[in-house]
Design an enzyme around this catalytic site. Structure first.
Site, PDB file in Angstrom:
ATOM      1  N   GLY A   4       0.815  -1.200   0.000  1.00 22.41           N
ATOM      2  CA  GLY A   4       0.000   0.000   0.000  1.00 22.41           C
ATOM      3  C   GLY A   4       0.846   1.246   0.000  1.00 22.41           C
ATOM      4  O   GLY A   4       1.991   1.236   0.482  1.00 22.41           O
ATOM      5  N   GLY A   5       0.315   2.311  -0.577  1.00 25.88           N
ATOM      6  CA  GLY A   5       1.037   3.574  -0.600  1.00 25.88           C
ATOM      7  C   GLY A   5       2.315   3.534  -1.394  1.00 25.88           C
ATOM      8  O   GLY A   5       3.227   4.332  -1.155  1.00 25.88           O
ATOM      9  N   LYS A  44      11.211  -4.089   2.725  1.00 26.99           N
ATOM     10  CA  LYS A  44      10.303  -3.101   2.164  1.00 26.99           C
ATOM     11  C   LYS A  44      10.846  -2.684   0.807  1.00 26.99           C
ATOM     12  O   LYS A  44      12.033  -2.366   0.681  1.00 26.99           O
ATOM     13  CB  LYS A  44      10.195  -1.881   3.080  1.00 26.99           C
ATOM     14  CG  LYS A  44       9.275  -2.043   4.259  1.00 26.99           C
ATOM     15  CD  LYS A  44       9.072  -0.699   4.959  1.00 26.99           C
ATOM     16  CE  LYS A  44       8.022  -0.794   6.043  1.00 26.99           C
ATOM     17  NZ  LYS A  44       7.760   0.533   6.665  1.00 26.99           N
ATOM     18  N   ASP A  74       2.210   6.338  14.041  1.00 28.15           N
ATOM     19  CA  ASP A  74       1.273   5.308  13.594  1.00 28.15           C
ATOM     20  C   ASP A  74       1.276   4.141  14.584  1.00 28.15           C
ATOM     21  O   ASP A  74       1.391   2.977  14.202  1.00 28.15           O
ATOM     22  CB  ASP A  74       1.628   4.819  12.186  1.00 28.15           C
ATOM     23  CG  ASP A  74       0.451   4.129  11.490  1.00 28.15           C
ATOM     24  OD1 ASP A  74      -0.704   4.345  11.917  1.00 28.15           O
ATOM     25  OD2 ASP A  74       0.689   3.379  10.525  1.00 28.15           O
TER      26      ASP A  74
END
Length: 218
Positions: free
Chosen positions: A26-27, A47, A139
């Site tokens: 996502g993103g 990542k 977050d």
């Protein structure tokens, strides 16, 4: 349960990281469970960002996350194993930690007071270290907490917890154009982080988010 990628669909990133399964996407960021074939197939999390296919802000956030992780320390693991660029592809590599996502654990019901205190203490220690370095996580939520039982198991009894994913973190090293953007997960945002009150977003905002998690746990 995450389904492993078939062998023919397991990409080899940077010539050494073989992706086993996708953890999330996502993103503009894809996160994989992988093995490092140059380190005896050590389990890692990678990542991945394709700089040619995303906005510059996505690249800057990943670079900032790598810089933050390089400054953080942990009692039993190195938060950052590597950060590399292979053409347009950026890779951020971390150790794969044992344990269960707290969001998944909470699907089975509330925690005991003892387990709640273990999670709270470990997450608070992680936040204290980050805040001492001028880093806000921004977050803090159950999906970004890993809880583990004895010997790294996913047993009901929790012995330790780890705060993960500093992808939306803020520090003075983050590009000023991104520093004050509203980010985070709605359910866990403090009023100031959600833009509902005109108060600076600071370490108290992370603590507010942890307070919401504490309420959920008990």
């Amino acid at each position: 349960m995450l389904t492993p990628l078939p062998n023919e669909q397991q990409p080899l990133l940077h010539g050494r990281y073989r992706c086993i399964r996708m953890l999330k996407s996502g993103g503009g960021v894809s996160t994989y469970e992988a093995v490092d074939i140059e380190a005896n197939d050590a389990p890692v999390v990678v990542k991945v960002v394709d700089a040619s296919a995303v906005a510059p802000a996505v690249v800057m956030r990943l670079e900032h996350e790598a810089a933050v992780l390089a400054r953080l320390e942990a009692a039993s693991f190195r938060p950052l194993l590597g950060f590399a660029r292979d053409g347009d592809v950026l890779l951020l590599v971390q150790p794969l930690l044992a344990g269960q996502n707290l969001a998944d654990r909470l699907m089975r019901g509330r925690l005991t007071v003892t387990d709640t205190l273990v999670v709270a203490a470990d997450v608070l220690r992680a936040l204290q270290q980050a805040h001492d370095l001028g880093v806000l996580h921004r977050d803090v939520k159950p999906a970004n907490v890993l809880a583990r039982g004895p010997a790294g198991s996913e047993a009901a009894h929790i012995e330790a917890a780890a705060l993960i994913d500093f992808g939306l973190a803020r520090s003075n090293a983050l590009d000023p154009a991104l520093r004050d953007q509203a980010v985070g997960t709605a359910r866990y945002l403090s009023p100031e982080q959600a833009g509902l009150v005109e108060t600076p977003v600071d370490a108290r905002s992370d603590l507010y988010s942890l307070g919401v998690i504490l309420y959920q746990m008990v």
